[in-house]
Design an enzyme around this catalytic site. Sequence first.
Site, PDB file in Angstrom:
ATOM      1  N   GLY A 184      -8.647   3.445  -8.051  1.00 56.57           N
ATOM      2  CA  GLY A 184      -8.825   1.736  -8.007  1.00 56.57           C
ATOM      3  C   GLY A 184     -10.092   1.570  -8.754  1.00 56.57           C
ATOM      4  N   ASN A 227     -11.483   5.727  -3.511  1.00 58.21           N
ATOM      5  CA  ASN A 227     -11.753   4.200  -3.244  1.00 58.21           C
ATOM      6  C   ASN A 227     -10.311   3.490  -2.952  1.00 58.21           C
ATOM      7  OD1 ASN A 227     -13.221   1.504  -3.566  1.00 58.21           O
ATOM      8  ND2 ASN A 227     -11.856   1.621  -5.191  1.00 58.21           N
ATOM      9  N   TYR A 233      -3.553   0.107   8.715  1.00 55.65           N
ATOM     10  CA  TYR A 233      -4.616   0.255   8.023  1.00 55.65           C
ATOM     11  C   TYR A 233      -5.652   0.995   8.761  1.00 55.65           C
ATOM     12  CZ  TYR A 233      -9.138  -0.854   5.364  1.00 55.65           C
ATOM     13  OH  TYR A 233     -10.428  -1.078   4.745  1.00 55.65           O
ATOM     14  N   CYS A 234      -5.815   0.537  10.144  1.00 53.19           N
ATOM     15  CA  CYS A 234      -6.771   1.400  11.077  1.00 53.19           C
ATOM     16  C   CYS A 234      -6.371   2.818  11.230  1.00 53.19           C
ATOM     17  CB  CYS A 234      -6.641   0.720  12.423  1.00 53.19           C
ATOM     18  SG  CYS A 234      -7.371  -0.841  12.543  1.00 53.19           S
TER      19      CYS A 234
END
Length: 247
Positions: A12, A81, A147-148
């Site tokens: 990324g 990343n 996401y967490c």
Amino acid sequence: MTLTGQKALVTGGNRGIGLATVRALAEAGAEVHFTARSAANIAEAQRALGDTKATGHHADMTDRPAMTTLMDQGFDILVNNAAMIGPIGRMLDVSVEDWAQNINTNLTSAFHAIQLALPAMLAKGAGIIINISSGAAHRAQEGWSAYCAGKAGLAMLTKSTHMEYGTQGIRIYGFAPGIVDTDMQGTIRASGINPVSKIPRAELAPATDPAQAITWLCTEAAQDLAGQELDIRQPELRARAGLRPLP
Ligand code: NDP
């Protein structure tokens, strides 16, 4: 900081923290490669990089065959990343497909990249892997369950890799970059769902800060920190990486 002779891959790397890291690693003398998901994104990144030399590769992190072809080149440094923030929403409001796509991108793809990078690194007896972590790996935020959970899983992947390969020359770090002014934070602000989304843009850090710290982590000076989950907000880390103290 000199990384001459080191071959690095940033996933990324076409925008945000990834792009700043590509530039910083190249300026430190590394031979830098990066992934992007389209030829147009590679071209845009090359324009942004100007005279800074780096090679873009068209590869989606979730595409194991594409990643295999790329990783067969062998890298000394891998910066995991690439990631996505969504789906943003409370658990009853997100689809299982979107949730799974996040985990696939943010966690499983990092596993693919590590698994594919390790053989060349182990053959050399040296390799550096930086998993871009987040404060969200350690503190839940409303509306970010995928996401967490993905970043928490990534933190454990960092520790597992260290446990299994840390004595064979592999230095792996989890690195939380702080709250950084990128497109991802724009998406977060637009959601208004949790305290992070309320942080004014003017308070966000430039992507050059984490890029500098990531580059420093690739140097011998950071050897003693291998295996740890680090955060750019740690005063000692900032001082050692040459970043100004936080106010
Ligand atoms: P951006 O959203 O600005 O950029 C994300 C990058 O990841 C883009 O290059 C994007 O490619 C790429 N990407 C996403 N999914 C895939 C995929 N499936 N395959 C290949 N590439 C993919 O994010 P940031 O620069 O802000 O974030 C970089 C890292 O830092 C992430 O790991 C993020 O979780 C972490 N982080 C960021 C924070 C911040 O405040 N910005 C805070 C804490 C952690 P494309 O352009 O094609 O979409």
